[in-house]
Design a protein around this motif. Structure first.
Motif, PDB file in Angstrom:
ATOM      1  N   CYS A   7       0.835  -1.217   0.000  1.00  0.00           N
ATOM      2  CA  CYS A   7       0.000   0.000   0.000  1.00  0.00           C
ATOM      3  C   CYS A   7       0.861   1.255   0.000  1.00  0.00           C
ATOM      4  O   CYS A   7       1.804   1.372   0.804  1.00  0.00           O
ATOM      5  CB  CYS A   7      -0.876   0.046   1.248  1.00  0.00           C
ATOM      6  SG  CYS A   7      -2.059  -1.288   1.383  1.00  0.00           S
ATOM      7  N   PHE A   8       0.516   2.182  -0.871  1.00  0.00           N
ATOM      8  CA  PHE A   8       1.073   3.532  -0.755  1.00  0.00           C
ATOM      9  C   PHE A   8       0.153   4.288   0.193  1.00  0.00           C
ATOM     10  O   PHE A   8      -1.064   4.381  -0.033  1.00  0.00           O
ATOM     11  CB  PHE A   8       1.136   4.232  -2.117  1.00  0.00           C
ATOM     12  CG  PHE A   8       1.404   5.694  -1.984  1.00  0.00           C
ATOM     13  CD1 PHE A   8       2.644   6.138  -1.526  1.00  0.00           C
ATOM     14  CD2 PHE A   8       0.427   6.631  -2.270  1.00  0.00           C
ATOM     15  CE1 PHE A   8       2.897   7.487  -1.356  1.00  0.00           C
ATOM     16  CE2 PHE A   8       0.673   7.987  -2.100  1.00  0.00           C
ATOM     17  CZ  PHE A   8       1.912   8.411  -1.652  1.00  0.00           C
ATOM     18  N   ILE A   9       0.722   4.831   1.267  1.00  0.00           N
ATOM     19  CA  ILE A   9      -0.112   5.465   2.297  1.00  0.00           C
ATOM     20  C   ILE A   9       0.308   6.918   2.442  1.00  0.00           C
ATOM     21  O   ILE A   9       1.445   7.229   2.800  1.00  0.00           O
ATOM     22  CB  ILE A   9       0.028   4.717   3.652  1.00  0.00           C
ATOM     23  CG1 ILE A   9      -0.213   3.211   3.456  1.00  0.00           C
ATOM     24  CG2 ILE A   9      -0.953   5.271   4.670  1.00  0.00           C
ATOM     25  CD1 ILE A   9       0.057   2.360   4.689  1.00  0.00           C
ATOM     26  N   LYS A  10      -0.642   7.810   2.168  1.00  0.00           N
ATOM     27  CA  LYS A  10      -0.373   9.251   2.296  1.00  0.00           C
ATOM     28  C   LYS A  10      -0.366   9.653   3.757  1.00  0.00           C
ATOM     29  O   LYS A  10      -0.943   8.950   4.602  1.00  0.00           O
ATOM     30  CB  LYS A  10      -1.488  10.042   1.603  1.00  0.00           C
ATOM     31  CG  LYS A  10      -1.441  10.030   0.114  1.00  0.00           C
ATOM     32  CD  LYS A  10      -2.509  10.980  -0.381  1.00  0.00           C
ATOM     33  CE  LYS A  10      -2.785  10.716  -1.832  1.00  0.00           C
ATOM     34  NZ  LYS A  10      -4.088  11.152  -2.253  1.00  0.00           N
ATOM     35  N   GLU A  11       0.215  10.829   4.016  1.00  0.00           N
ATOM     36  CA  GLU A  11       0.213  11.381   5.374  1.00  0.00           C
ATOM     37  C   GLU A  11      -1.207  11.334   5.967  1.00  0.00           C
ATOM     38  O   GLU A  11      -2.163  11.778   5.320  1.00  0.00           O
ATOM     39  CB  GLU A  11       0.723  12.835   5.311  1.00  0.00           C
ATOM     40  CG  GLU A  11       0.934  13.480   6.644  1.00  0.00           C
ATOM     41  CD  GLU A  11       1.998  12.782   7.491  1.00  0.00           C
ATOM     42  OE1 GLU A  11       2.984  12.263   6.944  1.00  0.00           O
ATOM     43  OE2 GLU A  11       1.804  12.759   8.729  1.00  0.00           O
ATOM     44  N   GLY A  12      -1.348  10.718   7.130  1.00  0.00           N
ATOM     45  CA  GLY A  12      -2.649  10.637   7.804  1.00  0.00           C
ATOM     46  C   GLY A  12      -3.520   9.488   7.321  1.00  0.00           C
ATOM     47  O   GLY A  12      -4.591   9.246   7.886  1.00  0.00           O
ATOM     48  N   GLY A  13      -3.073   8.771   6.296  1.00  0.00           N
ATOM     49  CA  GLY A  13      -3.886   7.680   5.750  1.00  0.00           C
ATOM     50  C   GLY A  13      -3.512   6.326   6.331  1.00  0.00           C
ATOM     51  O   GLY A  13      -2.524   6.195   7.063  1.00  0.00           O
ATOM     52  N   ARG A  14      -4.329   5.333   6.002  1.00  0.00           N
ATOM     53  CA  ARG A  14      -4.080   3.957   6.460  1.00  0.00           C
ATOM     54  C   ARG A  14      -4.053   3.006   5.280  1.00  0.00           C
ATOM     55  O   ARG A  14      -4.659   3.274   4.236  1.00  0.00           O
ATOM     56  CB  ARG A  14      -5.186   3.498   7.406  1.00  0.00           C
ATOM     57  CG  ARG A  14      -5.191   4.242   8.716  1.00  0.00           C
ATOM     58  CD  ARG A  14      -6.123   3.564   9.696  1.00  0.00           C
ATOM     59  NE  ARG A  14      -6.311   4.388  10.875  1.00  0.00           N
ATOM     60  CZ  ARG A  14      -7.040   4.045  11.916  1.00  0.00           C
ATOM     61  NH1 ARG A  14      -7.660   2.872  11.926  1.00  0.00           N
ATOM     62  NH2 ARG A  14      -7.163   4.836  12.951  1.00  0.00           N
ATOM     63  N   GLY A  15      -3.410   1.871   5.474  1.00  0.00           N
ATOM     64  CA  GLY A  15      -3.384   0.840   4.443  1.00  0.00           C
ATOM     65  C   GLY A  15      -4.678   0.042   4.434  1.00  0.00           C
ATOM     66  O   GLY A  15      -5.549   0.234   5.289  1.00  0.00           O
ATOM     67  N   LYS A  16      -4.778  -0.867   3.467  1.00  0.00           N
ATOM     68  CA  LYS A  16      -5.987  -1.698   3.290  1.00  0.00           C
ATOM     69  C   LYS A  16      -6.394  -2.414   4.561  1.00  0.00           C
ATOM     70  O   LYS A  16      -7.570  -2.643   4.791  1.00  0.00           O
ATOM     71  CB  LYS A  16      -5.710  -2.788   2.245  1.00  0.00           C
ATOM     72  CG  LYS A  16      -5.910  -2.397   0.800  1.00  0.00           C
ATOM     73  CD  LYS A  16      -5.629  -3.651  -0.054  1.00  0.00           C
ATOM     74  CE  LYS A  16      -5.324  -3.333  -1.485  1.00  0.00           C
ATOM     75  NZ  LYS A  16      -6.462  -2.942  -2.273  1.00  0.00           N
ATOM     76  N   CYS A  17      -5.428  -2.853   5.356  1.00  0.00           N
ATOM     77  CA  CYS A  17      -5.746  -3.644   6.542  1.00  0.00           C
ATOM     78  C   CYS A  17      -6.314  -2.790   7.676  1.00  0.00           C
ATOM     79  O   CYS A  17      -6.793  -3.333   8.671  1.00  0.00           O
ATOM     80  CB  CYS A  17      -4.519  -4.401   7.020  1.00  0.00           C
ATOM     81  SG  CYS A  17      -3.114  -3.330   7.361  1.00  0.00           S
ATOM     82  N   GLY A  18      -6.208  -1.487   7.552  1.00  0.00           N
ATOM     83  CA  GLY A  18      -6.829  -0.585   8.516  1.00  0.00           C
ATOM     84  C   GLY A  18      -6.068  -0.395   9.807  1.00  0.00           C
ATOM     85  O   GLY A  18      -6.534   0.301  10.712  1.00  0.00           O
ATOM     86  N   SER A  19      -4.888  -0.988   9.916  1.00  0.00           N
ATOM     87  CA  SER A  19      -4.203  -0.899  11.210  1.00  0.00           C
ATOM     88  C   SER A  19      -2.799  -0.306  11.110  1.00  0.00           C
ATOM     89  O   SER A  19      -2.051  -0.329  12.089  1.00  0.00           O
ATOM     90  CB  SER A  19      -4.147  -2.282  11.864  1.00  0.00           C
ATOM     91  OG  SER A  19      -3.511  -3.197  11.007  1.00  0.00           O
ATOM     92  N   ARG A  20      -2.444   0.214   9.938  1.00  0.00           N
ATOM     93  CA  ARG A  20      -1.110   0.818   9.781  1.00  0.00           C
ATOM     94  C   ARG A  20      -1.305   2.203   9.173  1.00  0.00           C
ATOM     95  O   ARG A  20      -1.912   2.356   8.116  1.00  0.00           O
ATOM     96  CB  ARG A  20      -0.229  -0.082   8.902  1.00  0.00           C
ATOM     97  CG  ARG A  20      -0.193  -1.510   9.453  1.00  0.00           C
ATOM     98  CD  ARG A  20       0.512  -2.489   8.569  1.00  0.00           C
ATOM     99  NE  ARG A  20       1.952  -2.453   8.732  1.00  0.00           N
ATOM    100  CZ  ARG A  20       2.600  -2.993   9.750  1.00  0.00           C
ATOM    101  NH1 ARG A  20       1.944  -3.592  10.717  1.00  0.00           N
ATOM    102  NH2 ARG A  20       3.905  -2.919   9.813  1.00  0.00           N
ATOM    103  N   GLU A  21      -0.765   3.213   9.872  1.00  0.00           N
ATOM    104  CA  GLU A  21      -1.061   4.604   9.513  1.00  0.00           C
ATOM    105  C   GLU A  21       0.222   5.400   9.345  1.00  0.00           C
ATOM    106  O   GLU A  21       1.185   5.212  10.098  1.00  0.00           O
ATOM    107  CB  GLU A  21      -1.924   5.229  10.620  1.00  0.00           C
ATOM    108  CG  GLU A  21      -2.391   6.639  10.305  1.00  0.00           C
ATOM    109  CD  GLU A  21      -3.450   7.107  11.281  1.00  0.00           C
ATOM    110  OE1 GLU A  21      -4.539   6.495  11.331  1.00  0.00           O
ATOM    111  OE2 GLU A  21      -3.178   8.089  12.010  1.00  0.00           O
ATOM    112  N   CYS A  22       0.199   6.310   8.378  1.00  0.00           N
ATOM    113  CA  CYS A  22       1.363   7.186   8.136  1.00  0.00           C
ATOM    114  C   CYS A  22       1.211   8.484   8.925  1.00  0.00           C
ATOM    115  O   CYS A  22       0.198   9.182   8.774  1.00  0.00           O
ATOM    116  CB  CYS A  22       1.460   7.482   6.638  1.00  0.00           C
ATOM    117  SG  CYS A  22       2.790   8.631   6.228  1.00  0.00           S
TER     118      CYS A  22
END
Ligand code: SF4
Ligand code: SF4
Length: 287
Positions: A23-38
């Motif tokens: 997953c490419f995760i933008k600032e403040g966003g989360r990956g598909k799994c919903g438990s990893r945040e940037c």
């Protein structure tokens, strides 16, 4: 907040390298799994130390029938999964984001203390996809080994090689759910792909993990004799004839509530097919 392992900075955000989704995760966003945040250019494992479910189960319920039989294990789960199976039996905790359901606060030390205090020989990482809360599982697993406890992974094995190989020295037993021996079923029904799963199952066998495999027979999706034969053929060609194989009965759940329960005769047919391929230990579950 626990910093994640396995990520790299990428174009103003991060790329998570834990599973093949990358997953490419933008600032403040989360990956598909919903438990990893940037946050501030770093990736964080949000559910670290925050299990949403803890229970004591017979080890056979994992299912593991040939590992510490007759014992109980401490089952532990955090929210999240990197697959989205339409039949998920645990969607209320697997298909939600970290923080959306009630969570406890338990350090790895406290998890191990509970296990020792109850006289349980093993900890099972289960119910959701433990590989998406890799950091918490890893820290508990290392500590568990230091105290003579065994670790059990219950997973769909959709993970990158490096995190898997780092974890395997601490995994004593695993039950891996193979959805179907079919790429299009993985893509259409589970939002994942098959080949990393097969590679990872082989890596676990090569690492000497006690392995058992599960195939949930979902009505009208993967329960044809042709699909079951394909699975058994791959198992026989890749050295899994002695690996216990569980065919499990599906009950309508989540986004497949209108489907029907797997007939017992379908499970019996699957067992016959597996035996005809030379698979030695075939078990039927949920019946
Ligand atoms: S572990 Fe989660 S955030 Fe990381 S790549 Fe997989 S789905 Fe995306
Ligand atoms: S891999 Fe398991 S927990 Fe994840 S969605 Fe599929 S059935 Fe549910």
């Amino acid at each position: 907040m626990e910093k994640a392992r396995f990520y790299a900075p990428d174009d103003g955000g991060v790329c998570c390298l834990l599973c093949p989704h990358h997953c490419f995760i933008k600032e403040g966003g989360r990956g598909k799994c919903g438990s990893r945040e940037c946050r501030e250019g770093h990736l964080f494992a949000l559910s670290y130390g925050k299990p949403c479910s803890i229970a004591i189960d017979p080890v056979e319920k994992k299912p593991l029938n040939r590992f510490l039989p007759g014992t109980f294990c401490l089952s532990l789960s955090c929210t999240g999964c990197n697959l989205s199976c339409r039949w998920c039996q645990n969607s209320s905790i697997s298909q939600v984001k970290a923080g959306e359901v009630e969570e406890m606060r338990l350090s790895p030390e406290e998890v191990v203390e509970i296990c020792l205090g109850r006289g349980l020989p093993s900890i099972a990482y289960t119910y959701t996809e433990p590989l998406t809360w890799w950091e918490y599982m890893y820290d508990i697993a290392v500590l568990a080994h230091e105290h003579g406890l065994k670790n059990i992974l219950v997973s769909a094995a959709y993970v990158e090689k490096e995190p898997l190989l780092s974890l395997l020295p601490y995994v004593d037993a695993a039950n891996i759910d193979i959805k179907a021996m079919d790429e299009s079923i993985y893509r259409k029904w589970c939002g994942a792909s098959l080949s990393p799963v097969l590679d990872n199952i082989i890596a676990m066998k090569d690492a000497g993990v006690h392995l058992e495999l599960t195939n949930l027979l979902v009505t009208g999706v993967n329960d044809s004799s042709e699909m079951i034969s394909r699975l058994c053929e791959w198992l026989s060609e890749n050295g899994f004839l002695a690996t216990p194989l569980h065919f499990s009965r599906f009950f309508p759940r989540y986004r497949m509530k209108d489907s029907s329960t797997t007939p017992v005769k379908t499970l019996a047919m699957a067992r016959e097919i597996a035996l005809s391929y030379g698979i030695k230990d075939v078990l039927l579950g949920n019946i």
